[in-house]
Design an enzyme around this catalytic site. Structure first.
Site, PDB file in Angstrom:
ATOM      1  N   SER A 265     -31.567  85.751  37.627  1.00  0.00           N
ATOM      2  CA  SER A 265     -31.383  84.402  37.117  1.00  0.00           C
ATOM      3  C   SER A 265     -30.640  84.511  35.798  1.00  0.00           C
ATOM      4  O   SER A 265     -30.630  85.557  35.154  1.00  0.00           O
ATOM      5  CB  SER A 265     -32.725  83.688  36.944  1.00  0.00           C
ATOM      6  OG  SER A 265     -33.633  84.475  36.213  1.00  0.00           O
TER       7      SER A 265
ATOM      8  N   GLU B 118     -29.536  82.606  31.972  1.00  0.00           N
ATOM      9  CA  GLU B 118     -29.797  81.583  30.962  1.00  0.00           C
ATOM     10  C   GLU B 118     -28.494  81.124  30.318  1.00  0.00           C
ATOM     11  O   GLU B 118     -27.612  81.921  30.002  1.00  0.00           O
ATOM     12  CB  GLU B 118     -30.727  82.131  29.876  1.00  0.00           C
ATOM     13  CG  GLU B 118     -31.041  81.092  28.793  1.00  0.00           C
ATOM     14  CD  GLU B 118     -31.901  81.629  27.688  1.00  0.00           C
ATOM     15  OE1 GLU B 118     -33.101  81.846  27.950  1.00  0.00           O
ATOM     16  OE2 GLU B 118     -31.383  81.849  26.576  1.00  0.00           O
TER      17      GLU B 118
ATOM     18  N   ASP C 262     -39.811  75.917  18.522  1.00  0.00           N
ATOM     19  CA  ASP C 262     -39.856  75.966  17.066  1.00  0.00           C
ATOM     20  C   ASP C 262     -39.592  74.582  16.499  1.00  0.00           C
ATOM     21  O   ASP C 262     -38.824  73.796  17.077  1.00  0.00           O
ATOM     22  CB  ASP C 262     -38.790  76.921  16.524  1.00  0.00           C
ATOM     23  CG  ASP C 262     -38.986  78.342  17.031  1.00  0.00           C
ATOM     24  OD1 ASP C 262     -40.112  78.860  16.899  1.00  0.00           O
ATOM     25  OD2 ASP C 262     -38.018  78.929  17.565  1.00  0.00           O
TER      26      ASP C 262
ATOM     27  N   PHE D 182     -29.772  88.490  15.965  1.00  0.00           N
ATOM     28  CA  PHE D 182     -30.698  87.928  16.953  1.00  0.00           C
ATOM     29  C   PHE D 182     -32.004  88.716  16.984  1.00  0.00           C
ATOM     30  O   PHE D 182     -33.095  88.151  17.021  1.00  0.00           O
ATOM     31  CB  PHE D 182     -30.081  87.958  18.354  1.00  0.00           C
ATOM     32  CG  PHE D 182     -29.036  86.908  18.598  1.00  0.00           C
ATOM     33  CD1 PHE D 182     -29.191  85.596  18.153  1.00  0.00           C
ATOM     34  CD2 PHE D 182     -27.877  87.230  19.294  1.00  0.00           C
ATOM     35  CE1 PHE D 182     -28.227  84.637  18.382  1.00  0.00           C
ATOM     36  CE2 PHE D 182     -26.903  86.269  19.523  1.00  0.00           C
ATOM     37  CZ  PHE D 182     -27.076  84.974  19.066  1.00  0.00           C
TER      38      PHE D 182
ATOM     39  N   HIS E 287     -33.734  88.557  34.362  1.00  0.00           N
ATOM     40  CA  HIS E 287     -33.263  87.272  33.832  1.00  0.00           C
ATOM     41  C   HIS E 287     -32.276  87.588  32.714  1.00  0.00           C
ATOM     42  O   HIS E 287     -32.648  88.170  31.694  1.00  0.00           O
ATOM     43  CB  HIS E 287     -34.444  86.457  33.301  1.00  0.00           C
ATOM     44  CG  HIS E 287     -34.064  85.106  32.782  1.00  0.00           C
ATOM     45  ND1 HIS E 287     -33.788  84.044  33.618  1.00  0.00           N
ATOM     46  CD2 HIS E 287     -33.925  84.637  31.511  1.00  0.00           C
ATOM     47  CE1 HIS E 287     -33.513  82.969  32.884  1.00  0.00           C
ATOM     48  NE2 HIS E 287     -33.576  83.310  31.599  1.00  0.00           N
TER      49      HIS E 287
END
Length: 283
Positions: free
Chosen positions: A12, A14, A105, A214, A264
């Site tokens: 999958s 994102e 968040d 990141f 993913h």
């Protein structure tokens, strides 16, 4: 090491909703290219405090119009029950049957006064099950290297179990580069009686400075040997990408051989790095 039930691995992808019309046109091309790999679904992120809500809706609308299976992210912190249910009804009416349920968040600068009726992901999962029963497949987040805000691993595991007990169907992990962290996490979950599929999140390596930024923000460890090799390439993007492809391909192979039920990919709205990985892996 406890391996999960072995079937053909799922993949999958994102995406994040673009900010401009041109960005959206670029994303459409990226999706068309990625869709050639026949992913199980595309997930679409949702900004802090719902800050990208309309753009997330637009991206999901377009994906559904193409007949592409889509899993919108939905974060709950700072949200009311009423507005959350309205979003879920919107997705249900679109034909969406999968949700990535997250705490999320608060927007930058928002204080504790911005907290809403739902402040933890397990509360969101419970709400979905209460109001929509099994109309949605629910994905939740998992942290093999543990959530950066968790006081200790035991608390983080207990929080994850609460999401599962509330009705989660499967989990997607934060990205990582140490496969042993994933396998140990799966073993510890199994000892707690958690048996849902836990899908490793995979971040291709294409840019060293972005990766460090990141990773520092989300608590992901970049193993020292990988950091040192990437530092040595300086601004040589071609060498960074070639080395990154080797490292992440081997990571994915170890995960799949060890029983991971799928992968993913965090695509960052780029098709080439993810498709090269899928090609190397025979996916």
């Amino acid at each position: 090491m406890t391996s999960q039930t072995k079937t053909a691995p799922s993949i999958s992808f994102e995406l994040f909703p673009p900010k401009t019309g041109q960005g959206f046109e670029n994303l459409k091309r990226t999706i068309s290219q990625l869709n050639q790999a026949k992913p199980e679904y595309f997930s679409v992120t949702y900004g802090a405090g719902g800050s990208t809500q309309e753009r997330t809706f637009a991206s999901v609308d377009w994906l559904r119009e193409q007949g592409i299976e889509t899993a919108p992210h939905l974060s709950c912190i700072g949200a009311s029950v009423e507005e959350t249910v309205a979003i879920l009804q919107h997705y249900r009416d679109q034909g969406v049957n999968r949700i990535v349920a997250l705490r999320g968040d608060l927007p930058s600068g928002a204080g504790l006064g911005a907290l809403g009726e739902l402040n933890y992901a397990n509360e969101l999962v419970s709400l979905i099950r209460e109001r929509f029963s099994d109309q949605f497949r629910i994905e939740v987040a998992a942290y093999p290297e543990f959530h950066p805000q968790a006081p200790n691993p035991e608390t983080d595991l207990a929080n994850f179990k609460r999401k599962v007990d509330a009705g989660a169907d499967s989990a997607i992990t934060q990205y990582f580069y140490n496969p042993d962290a994933y396998f140990r996490f799966v073993d510890e979950c199994s000892r707690l009686g958690v048996e849902i599929p836990i899908i490793p999140g995979i971040m291709p390596i294409t840019n060293y400075s972005s990766l460090v930024r990141f990773s520092d923000a989300c608590g992901t460890e970049i193993p020292r040997w990988i950091r040192k090799r990437l530092e040595g390439f300086s601004d040589d993007l071609e060498s960074i990408r070639a080395f990154g492809l080797e490292v992440v391909t081997e990571l994915c192979r170890r995960l799949l051989e060890g029983g991971a039920p799928g992968l993913h990919f965090y695509t960052m709205n780029q098709s080439e790095p993810t498709l090269r990985l899928c090609d190397r892996l025979g996916l």
